[in-house]
Design an enzyme around this catalytic site. Sequence first.
Site, PDB file in Angstrom:
ATOM      1  N   TYR A  32      22.342 138.002 -35.846  1.00 34.56           N
ATOM      2  CA  TYR A  32      21.601 136.750 -35.747  1.00 34.56           C
ATOM      3  C   TYR A  32      20.379 136.836 -36.668  1.00 34.56           C
ATOM      4  O   TYR A  32      19.224 136.686 -36.263  1.00 34.56           O
ATOM      5  CB  TYR A  32      21.213 136.414 -34.295  1.00 34.56           C
ATOM      6  CG  TYR A  32      21.308 134.922 -34.066  1.00 34.56           C
ATOM      7  CD1 TYR A  32      22.542 134.291 -34.053  1.00 34.56           C
ATOM      8  CD2 TYR A  32      20.171 134.139 -33.933  1.00 34.56           C
ATOM      9  CE1 TYR A  32      22.651 132.928 -33.910  1.00 34.56           C
ATOM     10  CE2 TYR A  32      20.266 132.763 -33.790  1.00 34.56           C
ATOM     11  CZ  TYR A  32      21.514 132.167 -33.778  1.00 34.56           C
ATOM     12  OH  TYR A  32      21.622 130.815 -33.647  1.00 34.56           O
ATOM     13  N   HIS A  34      17.397 136.777 -39.278  1.00 32.91           N
ATOM     14  CA  HIS A  34      16.328 135.848 -39.625  1.00 32.91           C
ATOM     15  C   HIS A  34      15.569 136.432 -40.822  1.00 32.91           C
ATOM     16  O   HIS A  34      15.917 137.514 -41.326  1.00 32.91           O
ATOM     17  CB  HIS A  34      15.406 135.583 -38.430  1.00 32.91           C
ATOM     18  CG  HIS A  34      14.876 136.826 -37.778  1.00 32.91           C
ATOM     19  ND1 HIS A  34      14.053 137.716 -38.425  1.00 32.91           N
ATOM     20  CD2 HIS A  34      15.065 137.328 -36.533  1.00 32.91           C
ATOM     21  CE1 HIS A  34      13.739 138.702 -37.626  1.00 32.91           C
ATOM     22  NE2 HIS A  34      14.344 138.502 -36.464  1.00 32.91           N
ATOM     23  N   GLY A  36      12.943 138.009 -41.150  1.00 33.56           N
ATOM     24  CA  GLY A  36      12.478 139.401 -40.989  1.00 33.56           C
ATOM     25  C   GLY A  36      13.561 140.380 -41.425  1.00 33.56           C
ATOM     26  O   GLY A  36      13.309 141.297 -42.219  1.00 33.56           O
ATOM     27  N   HIS A  37      14.793 140.176 -40.921  1.00 32.23           N
ATOM     28  CA  HIS A  37      15.903 141.047 -41.343  1.00 32.23           C
ATOM     29  C   HIS A  37      16.134 140.937 -42.850  1.00 32.23           C
ATOM     30  O   HIS A  37      16.391 141.925 -43.532  1.00 32.23           O
ATOM     31  CB  HIS A  37      17.210 140.621 -40.661  1.00 32.23           C
ATOM     32  CG  HIS A  37      17.209 140.707 -39.174  1.00 32.23           C
ATOM     33  ND1 HIS A  37      17.300 139.599 -38.367  1.00 32.23           N
ATOM     34  CD2 HIS A  37      17.137 141.771 -38.342  1.00 32.23           C
ATOM     35  CE1 HIS A  37      17.307 139.969 -37.096  1.00 32.23           C
ATOM     36  NE2 HIS A  37      17.190 141.277 -37.046  1.00 32.23           N
ATOM     37  N   VAL A 176       7.332 139.550 -40.191  1.00 37.78           N
ATOM     38  CA  VAL A 176       7.408 138.217 -40.825  1.00 37.78           C
ATOM     39  C   VAL A 176       7.123 137.190 -39.733  1.00 37.78           C
ATOM     40  O   VAL A 176       7.671 137.268 -38.629  1.00 37.78           O
ATOM     41  CB  VAL A 176       8.792 137.979 -41.455  1.00 37.78           C
ATOM     42  CG1 VAL A 176       8.859 136.594 -42.081  1.00 37.78           C
ATOM     43  CG2 VAL A 176       9.085 139.048 -42.509  1.00 37.78           C
ATOM     44  N   ARG A 187      15.367 136.369 -30.478  1.00 35.62           N
ATOM     45  CA  ARG A 187      15.194 135.806 -29.125  1.00 35.62           C
ATOM     46  C   ARG A 187      14.350 134.532 -29.123  1.00 35.62           C
ATOM     47  O   ARG A 187      14.313 133.842 -28.103  1.00 35.62           O
ATOM     48  CB  ARG A 187      14.581 136.847 -28.186  1.00 35.62           C
ATOM     49  CG  ARG A 187      15.544 137.980 -27.844  1.00 35.62           C
ATOM     50  CD  ARG A 187      15.047 138.852 -26.708  1.00 35.62           C
ATOM     51  NE  ARG A 187      16.064 139.762 -26.229  1.00 35.62           N
ATOM     52  CZ  ARG A 187      16.165 141.055 -26.573  1.00 35.62           C
ATOM     53  NH1 ARG A 187      15.292 141.585 -27.408  1.00 35.62           N
ATOM     54  NH2 ARG A 187      17.134 141.815 -26.087  1.00 35.62           N
TER      55      ARG A 187
END
Length: 283
Positions: A32, A34, A36-37, A176, A187
Site C-alpha cells: 500500500y 505511499h 514515503g515508500h 515524508v 494506516r
Amino acid sequence: MEVLETVAAVRARVRAERRAGKSIGLVPTMGYLHEGHLSLIRRARAECDFVVVSIFVNPLQFGPQEDYNTYPRDLNRDTRLAAEAGADVIFHPTPEEMYPAGFQTHVEVEKLSQGLCGAFRPGHFRGVATVVTKLFNIVGPDRAYFGEKDAQQLAIIRRMVRDLNLDVEIVPMPIVRESDGLALSSRNTYLSPAERRAATVLYRALVYGRDLIAAGERDGLRVRDAVRRTLESEPLVSRIDYVAVVDPDTLEEKTTLSGSVMLAVAAYIGKVRLIDNIKVVVD
Ligand code: PAF
C-alpha cells in the site's frame, strides 16, 4: 516489472545480477505504497544497480487484536508505483512461503524492543526483526532502506545488524509529511475526514515541544508534559499510548536535554493508532 513469489525465484534473480557485478538495494515494505515508500525506492535506485522491493504484510508483527486481516493491500497499484519509482523486482511471498509449517525461529532485540511501541504491542518487534533478518538472508542486499517514522524499528534494526554482524548498510530516510504536517502512513487511509483533520495534532504537539526546546527549555519531563497536553487538547484523540523524550539510538528517556534528542508520540485518533517523531539537536 517482475513480481516474484518464492524465495528460490528471488534468490536466483539476485544471484544473476550479483554475478554481473551489480550492487543490490532492498526496500522492505508491507505494501500500500505511499510517497514515503517511494522516497526509499528512489534513493535505492540512485545508489544501487538492482533494486528489490519486498511487499509482505507480515503476520508475525501483528497482535491478535490488530489489523492484520484488514491492513490495506493493492498489489497492482503497488507494482505500478514501485516500477515508476525505479524498482527492478517485487518480492511478494505468501505467508506460507515465509513461515512454512514448523517455523519456530525468531530474532529478538531485547532491550530496545521493550519501551515505547514495544510496551503496547507485545511481540511486534520480534516479528519485525525476524522478517527483516529473513529478507536480508533471502535477498542479500548491499544496502537496505528504512523510514525514520518508525524510529524504534530503525534503532532495533541497526542494533540487530551490529549485534549479528549482518553485512548490510542500513540507510535511513526522513519522514515524508502531508502539507499540513501529518506523517504519511498506510494506516492514514483508515481515518474519516474529521479524524484526518484531527490527526495533525501529533505533528503540532511535536513541533510545540521542539519550539520549547528552541526557546531554551532543557527539562525533558517538562517538554514531554507540554507535548502530552497538546495531544489531550484534541477531542478526537481517544487514547495516548506514550509521549517520550528519548535518545534516538538507545531510546532511553532524557531528563536533561543535550545532544541528539527525539520527541516521539503514539496516539489513537478514534480507533486508528498513529505514531510520529521529531529529532532535535540541542547544544
Ligand atoms: O516498516 C514496515 O513496513 C515493516 O515493519 C517492515 C520493515 C517491512 C517489516 O515487515
